[in-house]
Design a protein around this motif. Sequence first.
Motif, mmCIF file in Angstrom:
data_model
loop_
_atom_site.group_PDB
_atom_site.id
_atom_site.type_symbol
_atom_site.label_atom_id
_atom_site.label_comp_id
_atom_site.label_asym_id
_atom_site.label_seq_id
_atom_site.Cartn_x
_atom_site.Cartn_y
_atom_site.Cartn_z
ATOM 1 N N ILE A 173 41.892 30.685 36.900
ATOM 2 C CA ILE A 173 40.908 30.712 36.043
ATOM 3 C C ILE A 173 41.128 29.987 34.613
ATOM 4 O O ILE A 173 42.394 30.487 33.978
ATOM 5 N N ILE A 218 36.749 28.663 37.546
ATOM 6 C CA ILE A 218 37.545 29.576 38.613
ATOM 7 C C ILE A 218 37.654 28.443 39.663
ATOM 8 O O ILE A 218 36.848 28.006 40.463
ATOM 9 N N LEU A 247 31.450 36.847 31.511
ATOM 10 C CA LEU A 247 32.665 37.442 32.182
ATOM 11 C C LEU A 247 32.886 38.882 31.662
ATOM 12 O O LEU A 247 33.401 39.560 31.770
ATOM 13 N N LEU A 264 39.221 40.118 28.713
ATOM 14 C CA LEU A 264 38.775 40.274 29.965
ATOM 15 C C LEU A 264 39.739 40.867 30.763
ATOM 16 O O LEU A 264 40.982 40.887 30.652
ATOM 17 N N THR A 265 39.269 41.861 31.556
ATOM 18 C CA THR A 265 40.046 42.813 32.372
ATOM 19 C C THR A 265 40.191 42.573 33.720
ATOM 20 O O THR A 265 38.777 42.174 34.333
ATOM 21 N N VAL A 266 41.237 42.194 34.334
ATOM 22 C CA VAL A 266 41.381 41.738 35.697
ATOM 23 C C VAL A 266 41.767 42.869 36.544
ATOM 24 O O VAL A 266 42.945 43.450 36.002
ATOM 25 N N ASN A 326 43.003 44.582 40.049
ATOM 26 C CA ASN A 326 43.665 44.424 41.244
ATOM 27 C C ASN A 326 43.287 45.839 42.114
ATOM 28 O O ASN A 326 44.141 46.748 42.003
ATOM 29 N N SER A 364 45.536 46.750 36.631
ATOM 30 C CA SER A 364 44.657 46.065 35.778
ATOM 31 C C SER A 364 45.608 45.247 34.908
ATOM 32 O O SER A 364 46.826 45.856 34.463
ATOM 33 N N SER A 365 45.157 44.192 34.238
ATOM 34 C CA SER A 365 45.867 43.392 33.290
ATOM 35 C C SER A 365 44.524 42.871 32.418
ATOM 36 O O SER A 365 43.416 42.671 32.957
ATOM 37 N N GLU A 366 44.791 42.740 31.185
ATOM 38 C CA GLU A 366 43.716 42.481 30.235
ATOM 39 C C GLU A 366 44.359 40.865 29.620
ATOM 40 O O GLU A 366 45.669 40.670 29.227
#
Length: 79
Positions: free
Chosen positions: A3, A14, A54, A62-64, A66, A72-74
Amino acid sequence: MKITYDPRYNIAYIHLREKKAQVNTIQVSEEMNVDIAPDGTIYGIELLNANQQLSLDEQGKLTVVNEALGESSEIKLLI
């Protein structure tokens, strides 16, 4: 998948796969374009007005997530 985000224009892209074919851009809405090859393979999605689409929080993060691993990662986006 990758991204990218350009804060100057507030556009995110994306990248679903590396472009190895000629693609056509289809405008799905006023804020979304999709790059698709003639065989139907989708190569990428462009989000205009990205920070709103988003769903960034108040600090521009933005929080991703898994979901398979429960991790999660920010990511801080400059807005």
